[in-house]
Motif scaffolding. Sequence first.
Motif, short mmCIF file in Angstrom:
data_model
loop_
_atom_site.label_atom_id
_atom_site.label_comp_id
_atom_site.label_asym_id
_atom_site.label_seq_id
_atom_site.Cartn_x
_atom_site.Cartn_y
_atom_site.Cartn_z
N PRO A 1 0.82 -1.20 0.00
CA PRO A 1 0.00 0.00 0.00
C PRO A 1 0.86 1.26 0.00
O PRO A 1 2.02 1.22 0.34
CB PRO A 1 -0.81 -0.14 1.28
CG PRO A 1 -0.85 -1.60 1.56
CD PRO A 1 0.47 -2.12 1.07
N GLY A 2 0.24 2.38 -0.34
CA GLY A 2 0.98 3.62 -0.50
C GLY A 2 1.14 4.41 0.77
O GLY A 2 1.29 3.86 1.85
N ALA A 3 1.09 5.76 0.62
CA ALA A 3 1.28 6.68 1.74
C ALA A 3 2.63 6.46 2.41
O ALA A 3 2.75 6.42 3.63
CB ALA A 3 0.15 6.56 2.75
N THR A 4 3.67 6.30 1.56
CA THR A 4 5.05 6.11 2.01
C THR A 4 5.21 4.98 3.01
O THR A 4 6.09 5.01 3.86
CB THR A 4 5.62 7.41 2.61
OG1 THR A 4 4.88 7.74 3.80
CG2 THR A 4 5.55 8.55 1.63
N GLY A 5 4.36 3.98 2.92
CA GLY A 5 4.47 2.82 3.79
C GLY A 5 3.64 2.89 5.05
O GLY A 5 3.57 1.91 5.81
N SER A 6 2.97 4.02 5.30
CA SER A 6 2.24 4.16 6.56
C SER A 6 1.02 3.24 6.62
O SER A 6 0.67 2.74 7.70
CB SER A 6 1.81 5.61 6.77
OG SER A 6 0.87 6.02 5.79
N ILE A 7 0.37 3.01 5.48
CA ILE A 7 -0.82 2.15 5.47
C ILE A 7 -0.42 0.71 5.79
O ILE A 7 -1.03 0.05 6.64
CB ILE A 7 -1.54 2.23 4.12
CG1 ILE A 7 -2.05 3.65 3.87
CG2 ILE A 7 -2.70 1.24 4.07
CD1 ILE A 7 -2.67 3.86 2.50
N ALA A 8 0.60 0.22 5.09
CA ALA A 8 1.07 -1.15 5.34
C ALA A 8 1.53 -1.30 6.78
O ALA A 8 1.27 -2.32 7.44
CB ALA A 8 2.19 -1.50 4.38
N SER A 9 2.23 -0.29 7.28
CA SER A 9 2.73 -0.34 8.65
C SER A 9 1.58 -0.44 9.65
O SER A 9 1.63 -1.23 10.61
CB SER A 9 3.57 0.90 8.94
OG SER A 9 3.99 0.92 10.27
N ARG A 10 0.54 0.35 9.43
CA ARG A 10 -0.60 0.35 10.35
C ARG A 10 -1.33 -0.99 10.31
O ARG A 10 -1.71 -1.55 11.35
CB ARG A 10 -1.55 1.49 10.00
CG ARG A 10 -2.72 1.63 10.98
CD ARG A 10 -3.44 2.96 10.80
NE ARG A 10 -3.95 3.13 9.45
CZ ARG A 10 -3.46 4.00 8.57
NH1 ARG A 10 -2.44 4.77 8.90
NH2 ARG A 10 -3.99 4.11 7.37
N ILE A 11 -1.52 -1.54 9.10
CA ILE A 11 -2.20 -2.83 8.96
C ILE A 11 -1.40 -3.93 9.65
O ILE A 11 -1.95 -4.76 10.38
CB ILE A 11 -2.41 -3.17 7.47
CG1 ILE A 11 -3.43 -2.21 6.85
CG2 ILE A 11 -2.87 -4.62 7.30
CD1 ILE A 11 -3.55 -2.35 5.35
N ALA A 12 -0.08 -3.92 9.44
CA ALA A 12 0.77 -4.95 10.05
C ALA A 12 0.78 -4.83 11.57
O ALA A 12 0.73 -5.84 12.28
CB ALA A 12 2.19 -4.84 9.50
N ALA A 13 0.84 -3.61 12.07
CA ALA A 13 0.88 -3.40 13.52
C ALA A 13 -0.42 -3.85 14.19
O ALA A 13 -0.41 -4.33 15.33
CB ALA A 13 1.15 -1.94 13.83
N ASP A 14 -1.54 -3.70 13.47
CA ASP A 14 -2.84 -4.05 14.04
C ASP A 14 -3.21 -5.51 13.84
O ASP A 14 -4.25 -5.97 14.33
CB ASP A 14 -3.94 -3.17 13.41
CG ASP A 14 -3.82 -1.71 13.82
OD1 ASP A 14 -3.15 -1.44 14.84
OD2 ASP A 14 -4.37 -0.85 13.12
N ALA A 15 -2.39 -6.26 13.11
CA ALA A 15 -2.69 -7.67 12.84
C ALA A 15 -2.57 -8.50 14.12
O ALA A 15 -1.80 -8.16 15.02
CB ALA A 15 -1.75 -8.21 11.78
N PRO A 16 -3.32 -9.60 14.21
CA PRO A 16 -3.19 -10.47 15.38
C PRO A 16 -1.76 -10.99 15.52
O PRO A 16 -1.15 -11.39 14.52
CB PRO A 16 -4.16 -11.63 15.07
CG PRO A 16 -5.12 -11.06 14.08
CD PRO A 16 -4.34 -10.08 13.26
N PRO A 17 -1.20 -10.99 16.71
CA PRO A 17 0.19 -11.43 16.90
C PRO A 17 0.30 -12.96 16.98
O PRO A 17 0.81 -13.52 17.95
CB PRO A 17 0.58 -10.77 18.21
CG PRO A 17 -0.70 -10.72 18.98
CD PRO A 17 -1.78 -10.46 17.96
N ASP A 18 -0.20 -13.62 15.93
CA ASP A 18 -0.26 -15.08 15.94
C ASP A 18 0.81 -15.74 15.08
O ASP A 18 0.81 -16.96 14.90
CB ASP A 18 -1.64 -15.55 15.49
CG ASP A 18 -2.05 -14.96 14.14
OD1 ASP A 18 -1.18 -14.39 13.44
OD2 ASP A 18 -3.25 -15.05 13.79
N GLY A 19 1.70 -14.93 14.51
CA GLY A 19 2.76 -15.48 13.68
C GLY A 19 2.40 -15.63 12.22
O GLY A 19 3.25 -16.00 11.41
#
Length: 256
Positions: A1-19
């Motif tokens: 995703p765009g926005a200089t990586g901020s969208i991908a970063s937010r999605i990844a950070a909010d993902a369940p920490p299940d590996g």
Amino acid sequence: PGATGSIASRIAADAPPDGYTLYMPALSTFVSLPGTAPNLPIRLPHDFNAIGFAAENPMFVVVNPSLGITRLSDLIARAKVRPGEISCAVTGIGRLTHLTAELLQSRAGVELLIVPYTGGPAQAIGDVISGRVDFIIEGYSGIAGAVQSGLVKAIAVASEKPLAEFPHLPTVAETLPGFSATGWQVLVAPIGTAEGTIQKASEDLRSVVTDPDLQNKIAARGSYTRAMSPAEVIAFVAAEQRKWKPVMELIAKKTQ
């Protein structure tokens, strides 16, 4: 995703920490202009659990052969007697190519005419080939065809050590000691991911990036692997953020 990586970063950070969700951010998400996005730059280990290091891509200094310059020291010498006249193509404001040009100016004590391009390096390298711009700072993948065909000449690489694939190409550090500028990617996981999962992923990544066949294949494209433990990744990222912080602050001041 765009926005200089901020969208991908937010999605990844909010993902369940299940590996099952891992994230491979690049330098640009750790080193960004103030105000670029509310969740950037990423901080380790505050925002993610570090897993390992994937690859790095050193910046190359590439000139138009008609300049008659074959060494970085000659380019610096010419820039000193022609302040603000020697033009340098970079791809984007605040991106690594731009940061490298600003760091080069600072370390060499010169003033360049920095010419930012939007998008990829195609137009920028085209203008260097045509002579509209004197030189470009870019990763090898963006200039490989022009270098291999002899349309432009690489005079230095900003890797920490000489590259085996370019045995006759000096490093920038041979002229400006301690100078390095590389793009890089690391592998991280959401906060809360189990320690056992982190360690298993780190070990698996290490086995991949130390595979000789993989190393040879990506080295041909100007990328290089380096195995790191989670703790080493945290230390590496922190050092890179310290190195680039004053450069980012300088760019922010210039763009105000």
